[in-house]
Design a protein around this motif. Structure first.
Motif, PDB file in Angstrom:
ATOM      1  N   ASP A   2      31.440  77.819  38.402  1.00 12.61           N
ATOM      2  CA  ASP A   2      30.851  79.126  38.731  1.00 12.61           C
ATOM      3  C   ASP A   2      29.325  79.016  38.820  1.00 12.61           C
ATOM      4  O   ASP A   2      28.697  79.593  39.717  1.00 12.61           O
ATOM      5  N   LEU A   3      28.744  78.294  37.869  1.00 15.70           N
ATOM      6  CA  LEU A   3      27.296  78.142  37.828  1.00 15.70           C
ATOM      7  C   LEU A   3      26.786  77.453  39.089  1.00 15.70           C
ATOM      8  O   LEU A   3      25.819  77.902  39.714  1.00 15.70           O
ATOM      9  N   LEU A   4      27.441  76.370  39.482  1.00 17.24           N
ATOM     10  CA  LEU A   4      27.018  75.646  40.680  1.00 17.24           C
ATOM     11  C   LEU A   4      27.232  76.497  41.935  1.00 17.24           C
ATOM     12  O   LEU A   4      26.412  76.471  42.859  1.00 17.24           O
ATOM     13  N   GLU A   5      28.314  77.259  41.951  1.00 19.43           N
ATOM     14  CA  GLU A   5      28.580  78.123  43.109  1.00 19.43           C
ATOM     15  C   GLU A   5      27.512  79.204  43.229  1.00 19.43           C
ATOM     16  O   GLU A   5      27.038  79.504  44.330  1.00 19.43           O
ATOM     17  N   ASP A  45      30.830  76.161  51.214  1.00 16.48           N
ATOM     18  CA  ASP A  45      31.556  77.429  51.312  1.00 16.48           C
ATOM     19  C   ASP A  45      33.034  77.188  51.608  1.00 16.48           C
ATOM     20  O   ASP A  45      33.389  76.434  52.519  1.00 16.48           O
ATOM     21  N   GLY A  46      33.886  77.846  50.822  1.00 18.66           N
ATOM     22  CA  GLY A  46      35.320  77.801  51.072  1.00 18.66           C
ATOM     23  C   GLY A  46      36.031  76.554  50.606  1.00 18.66           C
ATOM     24  O   GLY A  46      37.246  76.425  50.795  1.00 18.66           O
ATOM     25  N   SER A  47      35.303  75.631  49.963  1.00 17.88           N
ATOM     26  CA  SER A  47      35.944  74.367  49.576  1.00 17.88           C
ATOM     27  C   SER A  47      36.532  74.397  48.163  1.00 17.88           C
ATOM     28  O   SER A  47      37.313  73.528  47.801  1.00 17.88           O
ATOM     29  N   ARG A  48      36.170  75.389  47.370  1.00  9.88           N
ATOM     30  CA  ARG A  48      36.616  75.419  45.976  1.00  9.88           C
ATOM     31  C   ARG A  48      38.102  75.774  45.864  1.00  9.88           C
ATOM     32  O   ARG A  48      38.589  76.695  46.513  1.00  9.88           O
ATOM     33  N   PRO A  97      38.922  73.295  38.438  1.00  5.80           N
ATOM     34  CA  PRO A  97      38.580  73.542  39.847  1.00  5.80           C
ATOM     35  C   PRO A  97      37.946  72.302  40.477  1.00  5.80           C
ATOM     36  O   PRO A  97      37.278  71.506  39.804  1.00  5.80           O
ATOM     37  N   VAL A  98      38.142  72.163  41.783  1.00  8.53           N
ATOM     38  CA  VAL A  98      37.537  71.079  42.548  1.00  8.53           C
ATOM     39  C   VAL A  98      36.783  71.694  43.716  1.00  8.53           C
ATOM     40  O   VAL A  98      37.188  72.738  44.243  1.00  8.53           O
ATOM     41  N   ALA A  99      35.680  71.081  44.113  1.00  4.99           N
ATOM     42  CA  ALA A  99      34.919  71.596  45.254  1.00  4.99           C
ATOM     43  C   ALA A  99      34.117  70.472  45.897  1.00  4.99           C
ATOM     44  O   ALA A  99      33.751  69.483  45.259  1.00  4.99           O
ATOM     45  N   ASP A 100      33.864  70.664  47.189  1.00  3.85           N
ATOM     46  CA  ASP A 100      32.968  69.801  47.954  1.00  3.85           C
ATOM     47  C   ASP A 100      31.548  70.306  47.709  1.00  3.85           C
ATOM     48  O   ASP A 100      31.285  71.507  47.806  1.00  3.85           O
TER      49      ASP A 100
END
Length: 253
Positions: free
Chosen positions: A83-86, A93-96, A215-218
């Motif tokens: 959340d902090l990084l987002e 955007d949209g990768s999480r 959670p995973v994200a680019d």
């Protein structure tokens, strides 16, 4: 025909693939080590790309990303750090996605520890005696945060807090129990399954702590075909099998 005439067409076919081989850097929670070892080996063999995995507590990894560390993908053991990084615009955007779930257990040193029922009536100080309770950092590392929340929910935290030995990440806490430096520790169920020198003495009720989500994200620092490909692979059937083999619940389709 000279040998070089035979080799040149073959090299012409191979070089395009070699020229596009890329490296993907993944920052992943320490509790993912065994699964990521298997997944990376399989992916590299199939794709020709290389994957470098940096394992640590999610809080340490998130802080490194904030400071500009050159990671491509982040897998956190806690939604708060993602959340902090987002919020700071550091995710693509949209990768999480919520990738995995886990559970929390009390482990004991050795292979024949007696089972206990974890609830408000558990006399944890008596169980510890003069020993320590190994936990990941309770104010920053996800496993420690979940563990403290569970103990507080059950009314056990205040009495046991002076006996807690905090470690930088959950695998370090597990190591304290595995080596006998601490008689008990709180870790993820998947960590307990990866260490044959400990016994699961008890399982924390699922409602005693927030849901354990990974959670995973680019990350929004660069784009490459390889990182997108590996992110897709992490959510595919082969990665699912590797995660499930380690005891994770796979959430992503």
């Amino acid at each position: 025909m000279p040998v070089r005439h035979v080799l040149l067409p073959a090299l012409a076919l191979l070089l395009p693939g070699l020229a596009h081989a890329e490296q993907v850097t993944v920052f992943a929670a320490a509790s993912l080590k065994n699964a990521m070892d298997d997944i990376v080996a399989s992916y590299q063999a199939q794709s020709g790309h290389s994957v470098v995995v940096s394992l640590a507590g999610s809080s340490a990894l998130a802080k490194q990303i904030q400071q500009g560390a050159p990671a491509d993908i982040f897998i956190s053991a806690n939604p708060d750090w993602m959340d902090l990084l987002e919020a700071e615009g550091l995710l693509e955007d949209g990768s999480r996605r919520d990738l995995l779930g886990n559970s929390l257990v009390l482990v004991a040193h050795g292979t024949d520890a007696a089972p206990v029922t974890i609830g408000p009536d558990l006399d944890l100080p008596a169980l510890l005696g003069d020993g320590r309770l190994a936990m990941a950092l309770v104010d920053s590392v996800p496993a420690g945060i979940y563990g403290k929340a569970a103990l507080e929910h059950l009314g056990l935290w205040q009495e046991v807090a002076p006996s807690v030995a905090q470690s930088d990440n959950v695998r370090a806490a597990l190591a304290l129990v595995a080596t006998g430096e601490a008689p008990f520790g709180i870790v993820y169920a998947t960590d307990a399954g990866a260490e044959d020198r400990v016994t699961v003495a008890g399982r924390f009720p699922a409602d005693s702590h927030p849901p354990i989500l990974y959670p995973v994200a680019d990350l929004a620092n660069r784009d490459s075909a390889a990182e997108e490909d590996f992110l897709t692979y992490l959510q595919g059937a082969e990665a699912r099998a590797a995660f499930e083999a380690q005891g994770f619940t796979v959430l992503a389709d």
